[in-house]
Every structure is written in C-alpha cells, then in structure tokens.
Design an enzyme around this catalytic site. Sequence first.
Site, mmCIF file in Angstrom:
data_model
loop_
_atom_site.group_PDB
_atom_site.id
_atom_site.type_symbol
_atom_site.label_atom_id
_atom_site.label_comp_id
_atom_site.label_asym_id
_atom_site.label_seq_id
_atom_site.Cartn_x
_atom_site.Cartn_y
_atom_site.Cartn_z
ATOM 1 N N ARG A 1 11.485 -0.793 12.037
ATOM 2 C CA ARG A 1 9.869 -1.075 12.705
ATOM 3 C C ARG A 1 10.085 -2.277 13.385
ATOM 4 O O ARG A 1 10.145 -3.179 12.758
ATOM 5 C CB ARG A 1 8.992 -0.958 11.615
ATOM 6 C CG ARG A 1 8.509 0.536 11.219
ATOM 7 C CD ARG A 1 7.370 0.181 10.022
ATOM 8 N NE ARG A 1 6.237 -0.398 10.433
ATOM 9 C CZ ARG A 1 5.223 -0.619 9.974
ATOM 10 N NH1 ARG A 1 5.001 0.030 8.743
ATOM 11 N NH2 ARG A 1 4.079 -1.285 10.332
ATOM 12 N N ARG B 1 11.554 -5.910 5.082
ATOM 13 C CA ARG B 1 11.510 -4.432 5.387
ATOM 14 C C ARG B 1 11.847 -4.232 6.701
ATOM 15 O O ARG B 1 12.508 -3.043 7.012
ATOM 16 C CB ARG B 1 9.869 -3.916 5.334
ATOM 17 C CG ARG B 1 9.663 -2.408 5.651
ATOM 18 C CD ARG B 1 8.150 -1.926 5.061
ATOM 19 N NE ARG B 1 7.173 -2.544 6.257
ATOM 20 C CZ ARG B 1 6.012 -2.408 6.061
ATOM 21 N NH1 ARG B 1 5.336 -1.621 5.169
ATOM 22 N NH2 ARG B 1 5.020 -2.807 7.069
ATOM 23 N N ARG C 1 -9.694 0.827 8.856
ATOM 24 C CA ARG C 1 -9.231 -0.525 9.493
ATOM 25 C C ARG C 1 -10.183 -1.271 9.787
ATOM 26 O O ARG C 1 -10.360 -2.495 10.377
ATOM 27 C CB ARG C 1 -8.237 -0.312 10.300
ATOM 28 C CG ARG C 1 -6.746 -0.187 10.009
ATOM 29 C CD ARG C 1 -6.203 -1.268 9.367
ATOM 30 N NE ARG C 1 -4.830 -1.706 9.607
ATOM 31 C CZ ARG C 1 -3.572 -0.962 9.378
ATOM 32 N NH1 ARG C 1 -3.655 -0.074 8.493
ATOM 33 N NH2 ARG C 1 -2.269 -1.495 9.645
ATOM 34 N N LYS D 1 0.876 -1.172 0.095
ATOM 35 C CA LYS D 1 -0.141 -0.106 0.053
ATOM 36 C C LYS D 1 0.823 1.278 -0.090
ATOM 37 O O LYS D 1 0.471 2.061 -0.793
ATOM 38 C CB LYS D 1 -0.951 0.153 1.211
ATOM 39 C CG LYS D 1 -1.844 -1.260 1.239
ATOM 40 C CD LYS D 1 -2.816 -1.161 2.488
ATOM 41 C CE LYS D 1 -2.292 -1.130 3.910
ATOM 42 N NZ LYS D 1 -1.846 -2.372 4.114
ATOM 43 N N ARG E 1 -0.683 -9.100 13.726
ATOM 44 C CA ARG E 1 -1.359 -7.854 12.815
ATOM 45 C C ARG E 1 -2.217 -8.704 11.632
ATOM 46 O O ARG E 1 -3.394 -8.066 11.261
ATOM 47 C CB ARG E 1 -0.279 -7.262 12.202
ATOM 48 C CG ARG E 1 0.390 -6.241 13.214
ATOM 49 C CD ARG E 1 1.806 -6.033 12.694
ATOM 50 N NE ARG E 1 1.749 -5.243 11.329
ATOM 51 C CZ ARG E 1 2.887 -4.750 10.904
ATOM 52 N NH1 ARG E 1 4.155 -5.471 11.034
ATOM 53 N NH2 ARG E 1 2.945 -3.917 9.890
#
Length: 192
Positions: A134, A128, A89, A14, A146
Amino acid sequence: MFNLILFGPPGAGKGTQSERLIAQYQLAHISTGDLLRAERKAGTELGEQANEYIAKGELVPDAVVIGMVRNYIVDHREASGFIFDGFPRTVAQAEALDSMLHEFDARIDAVLGLEVEEDELVKRLLLRGQSSGRADDQDEATIRNRFQEYMNKTLPLQSFYSEQNKYHGVEGMGEIESIFDSLCQQIDRVRS
Ligand code: C5P
Ligand code: MG
C-alpha cells in the site's frame, strides 16, 4: 442483527481485530478501505476516482462511500450482523448508515474505539507498508495527512456515538490477543 463499528485512527488494528471478531461472532466484515482497493484493482471508474483521494491520504466523497456500503448491505442482507471497519468516517456517513440500517429494522449496537498513541500508529503503518504494497502506508507525509483527516472529520464521531451511549474506548496498545479479549468482553457486555 448485531451491528458493530470498529473505530479508531489508521493503524489502530481495526482490520486485524475484525478478522478475529467475525470468526468469533459470525458477523459480516465490511471494510470500506478494502472495498475501495478492490474497485481500483478491478479498474472500475469508482476505483479510479477513489484512488486520487487514497493516494493523497484524503477521504473519498461521502456519496461514493455511502453508495458502496449500501450495495454491500443489500447483497448481504441475510447476515446476522456487520462489523463496520473504516466506516463511517464522517458524521454524514454515520447519519446515512443509521437510515440504511433503519430500513432493515436494525441499528448500530456498539462502537468500539481502539486507542493507540500516534508514534505507535506511524510505526505500525510503515511496517505494514513494507509488506502490504500500500503506497499510502509507505510515505510518512501521506500517513500524517490521513491522521489530519481523521482528526478533522472522523474524530467528531466519538461524541456523536457517546451522546447515544454507544461508544466504548478500548486500549489498543499491546498484544493482539489481549486487545481481542478486551473487545470480546465489551461486546459480550453489550449483548447480554
Ligand atoms: O480504511 P483504510 O485505512 O483502509 O482506508 C484507506 C483509504 O481509503 C483512506 O485513507 C481514504 O483515502 C479511503 N477511505 C475513505 N473513506 C472510507 C474508507 C477509506 O476515503 N470510509
Ligand atoms: Mg484497515
């Protein structure tokens, strides 16, 4: 105004695709994950509160996120439209978004859902995590949590928007450029 939701699970692409789309269509990008992380970095109370959820891979309460999005829209009301990335969400967030846009005589024009297999998502997120710093991308248990949140609370939005004929699934596996082309084709079809 032309308003687009880029939909999909964590790691679907996204953020990556939003960056390209805002350049192509001159839209404002609103990534609620980025906004929450910026609040945390700035050390605000909202940021501190949000971090407790983010660290566990849980969703931040609706009221907090909705308030943040409202502020962003009001601050950018001269924009020709928005790409919503990581928001809504939950169904409650989607309903709040509808009424916010209504105030500006606007609506959600399209919801493009990036479809990616779960194994590929985990691979992308861990990769990532190596460079993003992160913490929620570095721990597989948090990543799984998640996904759980996504399945339970976010996926129902697919029917929510399908019922309004706004949802379009897009193949999210493969090359970034060809996924971008598919997204553009879909957007151009909706806009014409
Ligand atoms: O969208 P992104 O993957 O960057 O979000 C990272 C985290 O921020 C989520 O796992 C969640 O904890 C929090 N978040 C949220 N509600 C949103 C967007 C992000 O709770 N609308
Ligand atoms: Mg993102």
